[in-house]
Design a protein around this motif. Structure first.
Motif, PDB file in Angstrom:
ATOM      1  N   ALA A 162      13.872  11.941   8.069  1.00  0.00           N
ATOM      2  CA  ALA A 162      13.241  11.090   7.052  1.00  0.00           C
ATOM      3  C   ALA A 162      12.397  10.018   7.719  1.00  0.00           C
ATOM      4  N   PHE A 163      12.913   9.469   8.823  1.00  0.00           N
ATOM      5  CA  PHE A 163      12.145   8.462   9.567  1.00  0.00           C
ATOM      6  C   PHE A 163      10.856   9.077  10.109  1.00  0.00           C
ATOM      7  N   ALA A 164      10.968  10.231  10.735  1.00  0.00           N
ATOM      8  CA  ALA A 164       9.793  10.873  11.338  1.00  0.00           C
ATOM      9  C   ALA A 164       8.726  11.172  10.287  1.00  0.00           C
ATOM     10  N   ARG A 165       9.131  11.638   9.102  1.00  0.00           N
ATOM     11  CA  ARG A 165       8.153  11.926   8.039  1.00  0.00           C
ATOM     12  C   ARG A 165       7.432  10.658   7.582  1.00  0.00           C
ATOM     13  N   LEU A 166       8.194   9.596   7.333  1.00  0.00           N
ATOM     14  CA  LEU A 166       7.583   8.349   6.858  1.00  0.00           C
ATOM     15  C   LEU A 166       6.762   7.680   7.963  1.00  0.00           C
ATOM     16  N   ALA A 167       7.209   7.784   9.196  1.00  0.00           N
ATOM     17  CA  ALA A 167       6.445   7.231  10.323  1.00  0.00           C
ATOM     18  C   ALA A 167       5.088   7.927  10.432  1.00  0.00           C
ATOM     19  N   ALA A 168       5.062   9.235  10.235  1.00  0.00           N
ATOM     20  CA  ALA A 168       3.794   9.968  10.268  1.00  0.00           C
ATOM     21  C   ALA A 168       2.880   9.506   9.135  1.00  0.00           C
ATOM     22  N   GLU A 169       3.447   9.302   7.955  1.00  0.00           N
ATOM     23  CA  GLU A 169       2.655   8.830   6.816  1.00  0.00           C
ATOM     24  C   GLU A 169       2.064   7.448   7.093  1.00  0.00           C
ATOM     25  N   LEU A 170       2.812   6.593   7.781  1.00  0.00           N
ATOM     26  CA  LEU A 170       2.343   5.242   8.100  1.00  0.00           C
ATOM     27  C   LEU A 170       1.607   5.182   9.435  1.00  0.00           C
ATOM     28  N   GLU A 171       1.370   6.353  10.027  1.00  0.00           N
ATOM     29  CA  GLU A 171       0.628   6.468  11.280  1.00  0.00           C
ATOM     30  C   GLU A 171       1.212   5.571  12.365  1.00  0.00           C
ATOM     31  N   THR A 172       2.515   5.711  12.567  1.00  0.00           N
ATOM     32  CA  THR A 172       3.177   4.961  13.620  1.00  0.00           C
ATOM     33  C   THR A 172       4.038   5.888  14.458  1.00  0.00           C
ATOM     34  N   HIS A 173       4.560   5.362  15.512  1.00  0.00           N
ATOM     35  CA  HIS A 173       5.339   6.130  16.486  1.00  0.00           C
ATOM     36  C   HIS A 173       6.811   6.198  16.089  1.00  0.00           C
ATOM     37  N   GLU A 198       0.814  -1.217   0.000  1.00  0.00           N
ATOM     38  CA  GLU A 198       0.000   0.000   0.000  1.00  0.00           C
ATOM     39  C   GLU A 198       0.847   1.267   0.000  1.00  0.00           C
ATOM     40  N   HIS A 199       2.015   1.221   0.634  1.00  0.00           N
ATOM     41  CA  HIS A 199       2.855   2.428   0.762  1.00  0.00           C
ATOM     42  C   HIS A 199       4.070   2.398  -0.156  1.00  0.00           C
ATOM     43  N   ASP A 200       4.131   1.403  -1.008  1.00  0.00           N
ATOM     44  CA  ASP A 200       5.210   1.302  -1.997  1.00  0.00           C
ATOM     45  C   ASP A 200       6.589   1.366  -1.340  1.00  0.00           C
ATOM     46  N   LEU A 201       6.756   0.593  -0.272  1.00  0.00           N
ATOM     47  CA  LEU A 201       8.030   0.540   0.437  1.00  0.00           C
ATOM     48  C   LEU A 201       8.966  -0.455  -0.257  1.00  0.00           C
ATOM     49  N   THR A 202      10.253  -0.204  -0.192  1.00  0.00           N
ATOM     50  CA  THR A 202      11.237  -1.089  -0.817  1.00  0.00           C
ATOM     51  C   THR A 202      11.701  -2.145   0.186  1.00  0.00           C
ATOM     52  N   VAL A 203      10.766  -2.948   0.634  1.00  0.00           N
ATOM     53  CA  VAL A 203      11.051  -4.007   1.601  1.00  0.00           C
ATOM     54  C   VAL A 203      10.497  -5.305   1.039  1.00  0.00           C
ATOM     55  N   SER A 204      11.319  -6.337   1.029  1.00  0.00           N
ATOM     56  CA  SER A 204      10.865  -7.658   0.616  1.00  0.00           C
ATOM     57  C   SER A 204      10.542  -8.465   1.872  1.00  0.00           C
ATOM     58  N   VAL A 205       9.265  -8.474   2.238  1.00  0.00           N
ATOM     59  CA  VAL A 205       8.822  -9.123   3.473  1.00  0.00           C
ATOM     60  C   VAL A 205       9.235 -10.591   3.490  1.00  0.00           C
ATOM     61  N   GLY A 206       9.120 -11.266   2.365  1.00  0.00           N
ATOM     62  CA  GLY A 206       9.450 -12.682   2.290  1.00  0.00           C
ATOM     63  C   GLY A 206      10.929 -12.981   2.448  1.00  0.00           C
TER      64      GLY A 206
END
Length: 170
Positions: free
Chosen positions: A107-118, A32-40
């Motif tokens: 950068a962390f704080a901005r993306l954390a706000a976008e993902l509604e996390t702490h 949903e957030h187009d993150l560059t993370v391969s969960v698998g």
């Protein structure tokens, strides 16, 4: 943001069940957030010992290798708190991939706000001791016996220079 309640799981679940839901939720957040993370490609683990850190990304050579989550946070605070920690750790993994930056910077704080996390998690286990400044009232949580807990008279408060008093948390 994927609806968190869709993934909600009861605290009596097995570690395997919790990790399965965790992976599905993480994959949906990444998508949903187009993150560059391969969960698998990440190893997902639960820590039964963690008391202060709700989660962490383990990485080598700037690449995320695993995400470790505190089982105790889930047991004490529930699925919504753990889901917020999953999003927090995904932000770290994404920024490691994009910038090689594991910090809690701008950068962390901005993306954390976008993902509604702490940016910093709430305490999910009560400390064994509180170390309190007699002068300004500042208090520090301590989970293990330490020099400060054993010999508070040898230390001074960083805020005001006052003396410390140790109170065992019952």
């Amino acid at each position: 943001m994927p609806p968190i309640d869709r993934y909600a799981i009861e605290s009596g679940c097995s570690d395997e069940e919790l990790l399965a839901v965790t992976r599905v939720y993480a994959r949906d957040v990444v998508s949903e957030h187009d993150l560059t993370v391969s969960v698998g490609d990440l190893e997902w683990r639960l820590s039964t010992r963690a008391k202060r850190r709700a989660g962490m990304v383990r990485y080598r050579d700037g690449e995320p290798r695993s995400i470790v989550l505190a089982r105790r946070q889930f047991e004490n605070r529930g699925w919504n708190a753990l889901a917020a920690t999953i999003r927090h750790e995904l932000v770290h993994a994404h920024l490691l991939n994009e910038r090689g930056d594991p910090s809690h910077g701008d950068a962390f704080a901005r993306l954390a706000a976008e993902l509604e996390t702490h940016v910093r998690c709430e305490r999910f286990v009560d400390p064994r001791w509180w170390v309190r400044c007699v002068d300004c009232g500042d208090r520090l949580a301590r989970y293990r016996r330490s020099k400060l807990v054993e010999r508070p008279e040898e230390y001074r408060c960083g805020n005001c220079g006052g003396r410390f008093r140790v109170v065992r948390n019952e």
